[in-house]
Design a protein around this motif. Structure first.
Motif, mmCIF file in Angstrom:
data_model
loop_
_atom_site.group_PDB
_atom_site.id
_atom_site.type_symbol
_atom_site.label_atom_id
_atom_site.label_comp_id
_atom_site.label_asym_id
_atom_site.label_seq_id
_atom_site.Cartn_x
_atom_site.Cartn_y
_atom_site.Cartn_z
ATOM 1 N N LEU A 112 -13.049 3.266 -27.898
ATOM 2 C CA LEU A 112 -11.793 2.939 -28.007
ATOM 3 C C LEU A 112 -10.603 3.690 -26.907
ATOM 4 C CD1 LEU A 112 -11.777 2.933 -31.832
ATOM 5 C CD2 LEU A 112 -11.355 1.000 -30.406
ATOM 6 N N THR A 113 -11.083 4.661 -26.609
ATOM 7 C CA THR A 113 -9.976 5.457 -25.770
ATOM 8 C C THR A 113 -10.167 5.226 -24.328
ATOM 9 O OG1 THR A 113 -11.281 7.468 -25.652
ATOM 10 C CG2 THR A 113 -9.588 7.370 -27.319
ATOM 11 N N GLU A 114 -11.536 4.654 -23.847
ATOM 12 C CA GLU A 114 -11.792 3.971 -22.425
ATOM 13 C C GLU A 114 -10.772 3.267 -22.054
ATOM 14 O OE1 GLU A 114 -15.864 2.619 -20.265
ATOM 15 O OE2 GLU A 114 -15.063 1.471 -22.001
ATOM 16 N N GLU A 115 -10.262 3.627 -20.805
ATOM 17 C CA GLU A 115 -9.176 2.867 -20.025
ATOM 18 C C GLU A 115 -9.788 1.510 -19.585
ATOM 19 O OE1 GLU A 115 -6.880 3.236 -15.885
ATOM 20 O OE2 GLU A 115 -6.655 4.933 -17.448
ATOM 21 N N VAL A 116 -8.837 0.512 -19.878
ATOM 22 C CA VAL A 116 -8.955 -1.088 -19.772
ATOM 23 C C VAL A 116 -7.869 -1.557 -19.220
ATOM 24 C CG1 VAL A 116 -9.783 -3.308 -20.549
ATOM 25 C CG2 VAL A 116 -10.738 -1.258 -21.449
ATOM 26 N N ASN A 117 -7.582 -1.997 -17.935
ATOM 27 C CA ASN A 117 -6.436 -2.496 -17.362
ATOM 28 C C ASN A 117 -5.286 -1.247 -17.430
ATOM 29 O OD1 ASN A 117 -7.645 -5.014 -16.616
ATOM 30 N ND2 ASN A 117 -7.248 -5.700 -18.782
ATOM 31 N N GLY A 118 -5.526 -0.274 -17.391
ATOM 32 C CA GLY A 118 -4.537 0.695 -17.255
ATOM 33 C C GLY A 118 -4.383 1.328 -18.397
ATOM 34 N N THR A 119 -4.832 1.213 -19.602
ATOM 35 C CA THR A 119 -4.409 1.662 -20.833
ATOM 36 C C THR A 119 -5.744 1.854 -21.845
ATOM 37 O OG1 THR A 119 -3.875 -0.557 -21.941
ATOM 38 C CG2 THR A 119 -2.148 0.858 -20.893
ATOM 39 N N PRO A 120 -5.775 2.699 -22.622
ATOM 40 C CA PRO A 120 -6.940 2.916 -23.364
ATOM 41 C C PRO A 120 -7.284 1.502 -24.324
ATOM 42 C CG PRO A 120 -5.597 4.732 -23.704
ATOM 43 C CD PRO A 120 -4.864 3.883 -23.003
ATOM 44 N N ARG A 121 -8.636 1.393 -24.595
ATOM 45 C CA ARG A 121 -8.891 0.045 -25.273
ATOM 46 C C ARG A 121 -8.083 0.109 -26.432
ATOM 47 N NH1 ARG A 121 -13.738 0.309 -24.285
ATOM 48 N NH2 ARG A 121 -13.944 -1.532 -22.776
ATOM 49 N N PHE A 122 -8.044 0.978 -27.404
ATOM 50 C CA PHE A 122 -7.240 0.888 -28.689
ATOM 51 C C PHE A 122 -5.864 0.191 -28.687
ATOM 52 C CE2 PHE A 122 -5.884 5.325 -27.728
ATOM 53 C CZ PHE A 122 -4.623 5.176 -28.064
ATOM 54 N N GLU A 123 -5.128 0.383 -27.316
ATOM 55 C CA GLU A 123 -3.882 -0.036 -27.293
ATOM 56 C C GLU A 123 -3.914 -1.830 -27.165
ATOM 57 O OE1 GLU A 123 -1.402 1.423 -27.406
ATOM 58 O OE2 GLU A 123 -1.328 3.180 -26.507
ATOM 59 N N SER A 124 -5.021 -2.533 -27.295
ATOM 60 C CA SER A 124 -5.240 -3.832 -27.156
ATOM 61 C C SER A 124 -5.533 -4.389 -28.631
ATOM 62 C CB SER A 124 -6.376 -4.314 -26.195
ATOM 63 O OG SER A 124 -7.473 -3.902 -26.485
ATOM 64 N N LEU A 125 -5.928 -3.500 -29.533
ATOM 65 C CA LEU A 125 -6.217 -3.912 -30.992
ATOM 66 C C LEU A 125 -4.928 -4.573 -31.485
ATOM 67 C CD1 LEU A 125 -8.113 -0.690 -32.268
ATOM 68 C CD2 LEU A 125 -9.112 -2.958 -31.649
ATOM 69 N N TYR A 126 -5.173 -5.384 -32.607
ATOM 70 C CA TYR A 126 -4.106 -6.061 -33.352
ATOM 71 C C TYR A 126 -3.511 -5.043 -34.284
ATOM 72 C CZ TYR A 126 -6.295 -10.391 -31.519
ATOM 73 O OH TYR A 126 -6.816 -11.235 -30.840
ATOM 74 N N THR A 127 -2.232 -5.219 -34.656
ATOM 75 C CA THR A 127 -1.270 -4.397 -35.643
ATOM 76 C C THR A 127 -1.819 -5.079 -36.956
ATOM 77 O OG1 THR A 127 0.466 -5.996 -36.076
ATOM 78 C CG2 THR A 127 0.505 -4.532 -33.944
ATOM 79 N N ASP A 128 -1.647 -4.015 -37.961
ATOM 80 C CA ASP A 128 -1.812 -4.415 -39.311
ATOM 81 C C ASP A 128 -1.292 -5.745 -39.590
ATOM 82 O OD1 ASP A 128 0.454 -2.971 -39.123
ATOM 83 O OD2 ASP A 128 0.161 -1.933 -40.879
ATOM 84 N N LYS A 129 -0.013 -6.161 -38.938
ATOM 85 C CA LYS A 129 0.508 -7.447 -39.492
ATOM 86 C C LYS A 129 -0.278 -8.554 -39.175
ATOM 87 C CE LYS A 129 4.883 -7.648 -38.217
ATOM 88 N NZ LYS A 129 6.055 -7.629 -37.414
#
Length: 424
Positions: A69-86
């Protein structure tokens, strides 16, 4: 397979099998070398071992998820591409706008206040499997959720995560932490106390924040209760001694959320009804929270303790010295010993706790700062269980005990954002 350090292979000869299992106990829990030096293998929760599973297996997959989840993908950690709880709502199903909107900690409703008198923020994330399960079954609709099969489980691979973030001051050295620019919802007086208002909060954009805590909850094969794993920045707070004197100091050094020589009884004190603004315009709040971690590795037996310690050391030794993720560690993880029972409706650990195993007093110093000192609240399942919910808004049906009640994302939606009651 990525579960190698503690995994025993079945043997035809029972004596050989017994001997190899005894040997495995003495093998330090470690991370496979192929996790490092390239892309980390995608976790395979559907292949989680069902035979001869060991304590180490659970901590390994927890660490693998954190690294993935913290691995960088396109310049940011993968978890930043997860969906929000909304994203459990159809109109927000593609929402990935990770605004920081949480300051109240679960159950206690206290606010972690850092040494700069700023509230520590949080946000919740879910993966596609989790989101699609909710949307496909229309569980965002209270009536549908109320009538849903009580024994239905989240699917294997469903994942939710919670992150906590400290606001970085202009002159503050945050080089050892993962930092980013984020939008935050600002505090104002709500019922006389500093809170993020439920409706129409003001937003401050591009605030520098540093990641200080990270929860991962994921369903793996054979464990519909989720594995609940928790990670922190290594310099957040000191650990209590094994027999900590309440009037003795916890540490003689400064930590991110602890002043040197603070005594134990002055740490982790809930500030509900006490917190107040120093300056609302500056968003400063008092009193500062002194934090200590009350249970090393989240408690548990000697095997659990050794496995977490060994695995943390092994991962740190293999991560690049230039990586900020070298400065994070697994606090612990908790799950069920399925030989003693499995998830069922109306279960909570205050009634039946014999099947909870791993780090059985698991608390994150930045996510459960205040509940770690309350015996009935100091582990994940105290809050996340399949109990019925009877404290619901006027005119809404009581929600019976269901396996999916483990998810507070669902319960909060059902309860219209109101406080989720404690299990009896």
């Amino acid at each position: 397979m990525f579960f190698i350090a503690c995994k025993d292979q079945p043997k035809k000869d029972s004596k050989i099998k017994e001997d190899t299992k005894e040997m495995a106990v003495n093998i330090p829990c470690s991370a496979p070398s192929d996790w490092f030096g390239g892309s980390i293998p995608v976790p395979a929760p559907e292949k989680f071992p069902q035979i001869d599973v060991t304590n180490c297996d659970f901590h390994q997959i927890s660490w693998q998820y954190f690294l993935w989840l913290t691995e960088e993908v396109n310049g940011t950690p993968r978890f930043e591409s997860l969906y929000t709880d909304k994203a459990i709502l159809p109109e927000f199903k593609d929402d990935q706008y990770h605004i920081l909107d949480l300051i109240e900690q679960a159950l206690s409703k206290g606010i972690l206040i850092d040494k700069n008198n700023r509230a520590v923020y949080g946000n919740i994330m879910i993966n596609e499997i989790y989101r699609d399960y909710i949307l496909d079954n229309k569980l965002y609709d209270p009536e549908t959720m109320n009538g849903f099969d009580p024994t239905a489980d989240f699917p294997v691979g469903a994942l939710s995560a919670k992150a906590t973030w400290k606001i970085v001051q202009p002159d503050e050295d945050a080089s050892n932490l993962y930092t980013k620019k984020a939008d935050i919802e600002l505090l104002t007086l709500v019922d006389g106390f500093p809170r993020v208002p439920k409706n129409n909060p003001k937003i401050q954009k591009n605030v520098e924040v540093a990641l200080v805590g990270f929860h991962i909850a994921v369903v793996v094969e054979g464990h519909s209760e989720f594995i609940w794993a928790s990670f922190e920045f290594k310099d957040n707070a000191p650990n209590f001694a094994a027999n900590q004197d309440p009037n003795g100091i916890v540490s003689d050094k400064d930590w991110l959320f602890y002043d040197a020589n603070t005594i134990a009884r002055q740490t982790n004190n809930d500030n509900v009804g006490i917190a107040k603004f120093i300056d609302e315009n500056a968003q400063t709040v008092s009193p500062v929270t002194q934090v200590a971690r009350q249970y090393i590795n989240g408690g548990g037996d000697e095997t659990n303790q050794k496995n977490i310690t060994n695995l943390n050391e092994n991962v740190a030794s293999q991560i690049s010295a230039q990586s900020v993720w070298r400065n994070y560690f697994e606090v612990g993880a908790v799950w069920f010993n399925t030989s003693k029972g499995t998830l069922a409706p109306n279960w909570n650990p205050n009634v039946v706790d014999s099947m909870v195993t791993g780090s059985i007093k698991l608390s994150n110093a930045t996510i459960e700062t205040f509940t770690q000192k309350v015996r009935s609240q100091n582990q994940c399942f105290s809050c996340h269980n399949s109990n019925a919910m009877t404290n619901v808004p006027t005119g809404m049906k009581l929600l019976g005990g269901k396996n999916i009640n483990l998810s507070h994302i669902l319960l909060n939606n059902y309860n219209d954002g109101k406080e989720i009651p404690l299990p009896n």
